[in-house]
Write an enzyme that holds these catalytic residues in place. Sequence first.
Site, PDB file in Angstrom:
ATOM      1  N   GLU A  60      70.493 143.907 -38.300  1.00 49.26           N
ATOM      2  CA  GLU A  60      70.415 143.410 -39.676  1.00 49.26           C
ATOM      3  C   GLU A  60      70.602 144.515 -40.704  1.00 49.26           C
ATOM      4  O   GLU A  60      71.171 144.289 -41.785  1.00 49.26           O
ATOM      5  CB  GLU A  60      69.078 142.701 -39.899  1.00 49.26           C
ATOM      6  CG  GLU A  60      68.962 141.355 -39.225  1.00 49.26           C
ATOM      7  CD  GLU A  60      68.708 141.450 -37.728  1.00 49.26           C
ATOM      8  OE1 GLU A  60      68.941 140.447 -37.015  1.00 49.26           O
ATOM      9  OE2 GLU A  60      68.281 142.538 -37.270  1.00 49.26           O
ATOM     10  N   HIS A 129      60.099 133.160 -36.379  1.00 46.68           N
ATOM     11  CA  HIS A 129      61.374 132.550 -36.753  1.00 46.68           C
ATOM     12  C   HIS A 129      61.183 131.351 -37.691  1.00 46.68           C
ATOM     13  O   HIS A 129      62.067 130.502 -37.778  1.00 46.68           O
ATOM     14  CB  HIS A 129      62.136 132.075 -35.506  1.00 46.68           C
ATOM     15  CG  HIS A 129      62.443 133.154 -34.519  1.00 46.68           C
ATOM     16  ND1 HIS A 129      61.494 133.679 -33.671  1.00 46.68           N
ATOM     17  CD2 HIS A 129      63.603 133.798 -34.256  1.00 46.68           C
ATOM     18  CE1 HIS A 129      62.061 134.604 -32.906  1.00 46.68           C
ATOM     19  NE2 HIS A 129      63.341 134.697 -33.242  1.00 46.68           N
TER      20      HIS A 129
END
Length: 323
Positions: A60, A129
């Site tokens: 990321e 998540h």
Amino acid sequence: MAEKTYLQALNDALRHEMEHDENVFIMGEDVGQFGGCFGVTQGLYDAFGKERVMDTPITESAIVGAAAGAAACGLRPVAELMFVDFIGVSMDQLFNQAAKMRFMFGGKTTVPMTLRMPQGAGIGAAAQHSQCLESWFMNIPGLKVVIPSTPYDAKGLLTSAIRDDNPVVFLEHKLLYGVSGEVPDESYTIEIGKGDVKREGTDVTIVATSHTVHASLEAARQLEKDGISAEVIDPRCLLPLDTDLIVESVKKTNALVIAHEAVQFAGPGAEIAAMVAEEAVEYLDAPIKRVGAPFCPVPFSPPLEQHYIPGADNIVSAVKAIR
């Protein structure tokens, strides 16, 4: 207008903007031939090729950093992180680089990047998540934070985000991808920073975001049976925030409930409540009520997860506590 899902509306916006501007490109994990973790970029790899729909490594920090650099050099990247929960890996690239470049360079550069991130609970993805983290981004000058609740808003706001010369955090609730609504086939924009009245009412204002807008509309239908007329306001963007729309509604209804899926403590509702307290407290007939998730990690257990997510019943209870 055609009936389209939230997912299809996002795909439409991406396709239109890539056709409109050759500087627009997509990057992220599995956004290419696979079509994205949730399918938002389906078909775009075949239409525009690997140089404009770029699969990246699982990193990321590189995704956000490369997007910021590309934007500063004149391109318009649309970067996707698979889940908003992974933003922590790329904090510096977003908060210290992308958000501050335009200020630190005296306006001599722009950073027209869009960072798309799915968020929210409801699919059994557990604590790492499933979070709603919009309040993190609200605290950073230089960013814009967009959080649409309908297919129509999603397409118009994503188009505006891609065309904006500033970094835009674009948050998509996973449970909204399958929600359908009327969406024009042609390209259109919605001004970033302009909220929307999703339902007019006279007795209480409910300010809600993302998936919780739909819970608030259901709550309003239930309240109507008890003679309570609820106005539902969707800010659509949290930074900049349409304070005028919210204040005018509170002046009309004299009561305010704020609902979101982010944790209630220090969530986006805290800033909205403080703003109304500063600008319109004299119009309130009762204390402001907030409805948010409990201050704990999102449970994996399906029954506990459903209990964790604020719903229509929670909003109805909050309204009845002050009306």
